[in-house]
Design an enzyme around this catalytic site. Structure first.
Site, PDB file in Angstrom:
ATOM      1  N   GLU A 122       1.701   4.303   3.711  1.00  0.00           N
ATOM      2  CA  GLU A 122       2.424   4.663   2.681  1.00  0.00           C
ATOM      3  C   GLU A 122       3.744   3.757   2.354  1.00  0.00           C
ATOM      4  O   GLU A 122       4.323   3.596   3.237  1.00  0.00           O
ATOM      5  CB  GLU A 122       2.851   6.244   2.919  1.00  0.00           C
ATOM      6  CG  GLU A 122       3.803   6.824   1.904  1.00  0.00           C
ATOM      7  CD  GLU A 122       3.095   6.757   0.432  1.00  0.00           C
ATOM      8  OE1 GLU A 122       2.197   7.649   0.355  1.00  0.00           O
ATOM      9  OE2 GLU A 122       3.947   6.242  -0.357  1.00  0.00           O
ATOM     10  N   ASP A 153       3.364  -1.596   2.225  1.00  0.00           N
ATOM     11  CA  ASP A 153       2.267  -1.846   1.080  1.00  0.00           C
ATOM     12  C   ASP A 153       0.835  -1.893   1.489  1.00  0.00           C
ATOM     13  O   ASP A 153       0.703  -2.744   2.317  1.00  0.00           O
ATOM     14  CB  ASP A 153       2.697  -3.038   0.388  1.00  0.00           C
ATOM     15  CG  ASP A 153       1.947  -3.371  -0.851  1.00  0.00           C
ATOM     16  OD1 ASP A 153       0.848  -2.659  -1.035  1.00  0.00           O
ATOM     17  OD2 ASP A 153       2.329  -4.313  -1.738  1.00  0.00           O
ATOM     18  N   GLY A 154      -0.008  -0.911   1.153  1.00  0.00           N
ATOM     19  CA  GLY A 154      -1.375  -1.119   1.676  1.00  0.00           C
ATOM     20  C   GLY A 154      -1.884  -2.303   1.214  1.00  0.00           C
ATOM     21  O   GLY A 154      -3.011  -2.694   1.895  1.00  0.00           O
ATOM     22  N   ASP A 171      -6.088   6.876  -1.198  1.00  0.00           N
ATOM     23  CA  ASP A 171      -5.518   8.060  -1.901  1.00  0.00           C
ATOM     24  C   ASP A 171      -4.539   7.652  -2.990  1.00  0.00           C
ATOM     25  O   ASP A 171      -3.129   8.030  -2.564  1.00  0.00           O
ATOM     26  CB  ASP A 171      -5.167   9.063  -0.906  1.00  0.00           C
ATOM     27  CG  ASP A 171      -4.649  10.314  -1.364  1.00  0.00           C
ATOM     28  OD1 ASP A 171      -4.675  10.627  -2.456  1.00  0.00           O
ATOM     29  OD2 ASP A 171      -3.917  11.064  -0.557  1.00  0.00           O
TER      30      ASP A 171
END
Lengths: 294, 294
Positions: A122, A153-154, A171
């Site tokens: 997240e 940061d994904g 998500d």
């Protein structure tokens, strides 16, 4: 909820006045919820987080003015993003969730006993902190010892992961603001390579009424990488147009052909939306949706 | 739409100002559509009819402030209320529609060549008149020689009909105002007796999020009369909570067991929402809906 709101009247932005929260989307259509109190508001480096107590939907979290979840209907989105891939995979063990700092998807994933580890990436630590305070029935699962949270940061995180996950869930909030990179081809490509040889990727892909072009684009990207690609649908009242789509890309297991209804019927946890019939039915796309994919 | 709106600037209530039409439902949640022009407004003996031209959904008809249909998404409701029962019945010939003065359900019914006669019973002649002017692509079907329109109260009309119809559709607005009698047991009972021995009754039964008690009540009534009772669902963006349910009561034919997907695939008219997979999938109820029926 009343007494909780009372507890929070010392929060700077709380208010005892009745008011309506309106989500002005990217279109000329909006949804409004009548609100009892504002419980929380914070500008983080990434976005504005607001939490309200609403009359119809209980507590509501909005990010940059978009409703992300409500107490009353969050179960629908979280069950559907999670159980459709987890019941498609015969033995999901190692799961990655990108976004979803509220913990709703993780709560559903942890219902599966085969799961050994869930990583939650997240970008905004404040989403997790606020969720633990205001949505404890959702976020308390994040204390589970199988869960590891990374505030990163994904898009960057996934670049270094190769061939490891059984399932990756994206998500994400709407494709506006900090989440925009979560809808780009490079990100999906890296997510593909982060999966092992029988891995499954699911991403929320918005409403066909609101973002038809996004659905077309995401479909063409998934088809480049995955041999098995499907969209599926769920009705979420507080999302624009009342419907959300998910795109599922799979390397090996087919969510219709390899799905075992008996496994759902015999499962030792309960669901409020998902069941074996809903699993199969969610893949039945209306004609106008199929037309988008041509 | 722009030039059409220009044509209508001589209508008393038309306006060139931009504004938002907000539907305040029976709950603390509302939907708003940004509107280009108001095209029509009239207080009839039964209700207030308003017609707008909206940015996202084209023309919109509202009755007493509730959105009844929009150009962009009306196909969903009208296809689902009609084709589910008409493809359940092996040879539907004689159909009654109560409400539905816009003509949308009749348009779909007339796609079935077996249909010999459709009676439309609409209490408010002005709904039909306004629909013919502002929604000609929907209401022009009402000129078909198989259609007979009766401007009467459906509750009274149905009392004298015994054992005649193959299918009765109750295409009612919300259970507020003139439509309230369309949700009462006496009416459903009379609708049951108006059907022949293999007849099917379908009524719109609102959203499980907005009217859960109505769904429970209607279910208990249908179960008293019909041996076969099901609910089915459709996602309609401009209805409150984005979903609408329908209750289907049948004397003989089962919409799942007697359904022939091949008949839909080989049908010589097209649909934008309905198909054989959507037919079956629409009966897959989420757990929270099934819980309502216990």
């Amino acid at each position: 909820m009343q007494e909780k709101s009372e507890v929070n009247t010392d929060i700077p932005n709380s208010s005892k006045e009745d008011f309506w929260f309106t989500e002005y989307g990217p279109t000329n259509t909006s949804i409004s919820l009548r609100v009892k109190y504002k419980l929380f508001e914070k500008e983080t480096p990434y976005q504005k987080i607001e939490i309200f107590d609403s009359y119809d939907y209980g507590r509501v979290m909005a990010l940059d003015g978009f409703i992300m979840l409500t107490e009353k209907d969050e179960f629908i989105y979280h069950e559907m993003i999670s159980h459709v891939p987890l019941f498609t995979h015969p033995e999901p063990k190692y799961i990655l969730v990108i976004g979803g700092g509220d913990g709703g998807a993780v709560r559903e994933i942890l219902k599966h006993k085969s799961v050994e580890k869930v990583e939650l990436v997240e970008i905004d630590e404040e989403v997790v902190n606020a969720s633990k305070i205001y949505f404890p029935q959702i976020a308390s699962c994040l204390e589970d010892k199988r869960v590891e949270i990374k505030f990163q940061d994904g898009v960057e995180f996934i670049k270094s992961k190769k061939g490891v996950y059984d399932i990756v869930l994206i998500d994400s909030p709407d494709p506006i603001g900090p989440a925009i990179g979560l809808f780009e081809e490079d990100f999906y490509k890296n997510a593909f390579f982060s999966l092992n040889d029988s891995g499954i990727l699911v991403a929320q892909s918005e409403s066909p009424f609101v973002f038809p072009d996004l659905i077309k684009r995401v479909y063409s990207i998934f088809k480049k990488y995955f041999p098995i690609v499907y969209f599926y649908l769920a009705n979420v009242p507080t999302y624009a147009s009342g419907v959300i789509s998910f795109i599922l890309g799979s390397k090996k297991f087919d969510p219709l052909k390899n799905f075992d209804p008996e496994r759902v019927r015999g499962f030792d946890a309960s669901f409020r939306y998902y069941n074996e019939k809903v699993h199969l039915a969610s893949f039945a796309l209306p004609n106008f949706f199929t037309e988008l994919l041509k």
